[in-house]
Design an enzyme around this catalytic site. Structure first.
Site, PDB file in Angstrom:
ATOM      1  N   SER A 157       0.808  -1.216   0.000  1.00  0.00           N
ATOM      2  CA  SER A 157       0.000   0.000   0.000  1.00  0.00           C
ATOM      3  C   SER A 157       0.843   1.269   0.000  1.00  0.00           C
ATOM      4  O   SER A 157       0.421   2.305  -0.538  1.00  0.00           O
ATOM      5  CB  SER A 157      -0.934   0.003   1.215  1.00  0.00           C
ATOM      6  OG  SER A 157      -0.197  -0.138   2.422  1.00  0.00           O
ATOM      7  N   LEU A 158       2.030   1.221   0.587  1.00  0.00           N
ATOM      8  CA  LEU A 158       2.893   2.399   0.606  1.00  0.00           C
ATOM      9  C   LEU A 158       3.337   2.773  -0.796  1.00  0.00           C
ATOM     10  O   LEU A 158       3.471   3.956  -1.127  1.00  0.00           O
ATOM     11  CB  LEU A 158       4.108   2.147   1.503  1.00  0.00           C
ATOM     12  CG  LEU A 158       3.791   1.931   2.980  1.00  0.00           C
ATOM     13  CD1 LEU A 158       5.037   1.502   3.737  1.00  0.00           C
ATOM     14  CD2 LEU A 158       3.199   3.183   3.603  1.00  0.00           C
TER      15      LEU A 158
END
Length: 366
Positions: A157-158
């Site tokens: 997700s980063l």
């Protein structure tokens, strides 16, 4: 104080709402029948269906050229959001557009570049792009030339840009979907600064061996890496032969280590670390086999897994891999104001600055 590592949450499903933009949405129209791939430039992992290109990963983009005063964007996507850019300016944001041709009218006479980019990660759904079409009296022109540099980003997700446009750390699932934009994440920003085509092969919540909070233990990021269509088990992306990245950046480990091991999980702290290092080494070998000895592999370490990443890279370098490096992500000054303590848009800009500076000193074979 609870560490930000323990506050990062996986993404939720997107809604099915179409927000108003500066352009009109109409019923679907057919593009020129030469095959969509022949008329657009894309570096993303797509499945070529002739009259449509199908895909799942975030940040997939399509670039074209048209002559005339309007352009239509043919889409079939009930889940993802998009930005439409004409001549370098974002003119519309499409939210879960469904099956439609979205028209951008009122362009000046002459030749225009148009770019469509998928903003968020929707691994449970398959997206379909049917090409660009010109308004009456106009024409679709030859596609833009591919960039000479290519970068592949592997992450979670980063890297996907999870909630990076949010004004708050507290977000509902719908807010996460609406405020996630991979195209303003550190990966896309770094690629643009280096004038490189890019892939963002990022999957929220997945780890190298362990997913966020131990979820879905029967699978992990590596289960999906080879796919073009993430929700189709057994799918394998067919590289058309044009994807030969000079650099692959791997940023996986946050989900493996950011939450305590739960009762019933088959790990101890020691066995998880050992399994992570083993899987990471195997994944780097997979990349090396796929792309050859000329591609630079950059392994990103951060927080509790930085030391494991550095150990894996040292062992590979000692074994003779000359183009593997590690980069300890510098989180100094990050505000983590994205949804659920993820990077904010400001954080992504800072990280792109730092990563671009680091890459300038690497002997990458572009």
């Amino acid at each position: 104080m609870t560490s930000p590592w323990s506050r990062m949450l996986v993404a939720s499903a997107a809604s099915m709402v179409l927000l108003g933009t500066s352009a009109a949405a109409t019923t679907a129209a057919a593009p020129d029948k030469k095959g969509v791939a022949a008329s657009v430039h894309t570096a993303g992992r797509v499945q070529d269906g002739g009259d449509v290109l199908r895909y799942s990963w975030p940040g997939v983009y399509f670039e074209g050229r048209i002559r005339g005063t309007g352009v239509g964007i043919v889409l079939d996507d009930p889940a993802a959001d998009y930005d439409v850019q004409v001549d370098g300016t974002t003119v519309a944001t499409l939210v879960t557009p469904g099956r439609t041709t979205h028209w951008v009218d009122g362009l000046g006479k002459g030749v225009h570049t148009v770019r469509l980019v998928k903003r968020n990660d929707t691994p449970w759904s398959t997206s379909a792009f049917g090409g660009f079409v010109a308004a009456p009296g106009g024409a679709v022109l030859a596609r833009p030339v591919a960039r000479s540099r290519q970068i592949e980003f592997v992450g979670d997700s980063l890297t996907a840009g999870y909630g990076n446009l949010s004004a708050s750390r507290d977000c509902s699932g719908e807010q996460v979907a609406r405020t996630t934009n991979a195209d303003v994440g550190y990966a896309a920003l770094t690629a643009r600064r280096l004038r490189a085509d890019h892939q963002i092969n990022a999957y929220s919540g997945r780890g190298m061996v362990r997913n966020y909070n131990g979820g879905s233990p029967e699978e992990n990021y590596r289960t999906f890496y080879d796919r073009a269509l993430l929700n189709e088990p057994g799918d394998v992306w067919q590289n058309p032969g044009t994807w030969r990245p000079g650099l692959v950046v791997v940023h996986l480990g946050t989900n493996d280590f950011s939450t305590p091991i739960n009762p019933g999980e088959p790990w101890t702290d020691e066995s998880l670390a050992a399994a992570y290092r083993s899987a990471y080494s195997g994944f780097l070998q997979k990349l090396r086999t796929r792309y050859g000895p000329g591609t630079t592999l950059l392994a990103v370490g951060a927080g509790p897994f930085a030391g494991h990443v550095e150990q894996v890279v040292r062992e590979r370098a000692d074994a003779g891999d000359r183009r593997v490096r590690s980069w300890r992500l510098d989180d100094t000054g990050l505000d983590l104001m994205g949804c659920h303590w993820h990077y904010s848009a400001r954080d992504h800009r800072l990280l792109a600055d730092r990563l671009t500076s680091f890459l300038a000193d690497l002997p990458i074979r572009w």
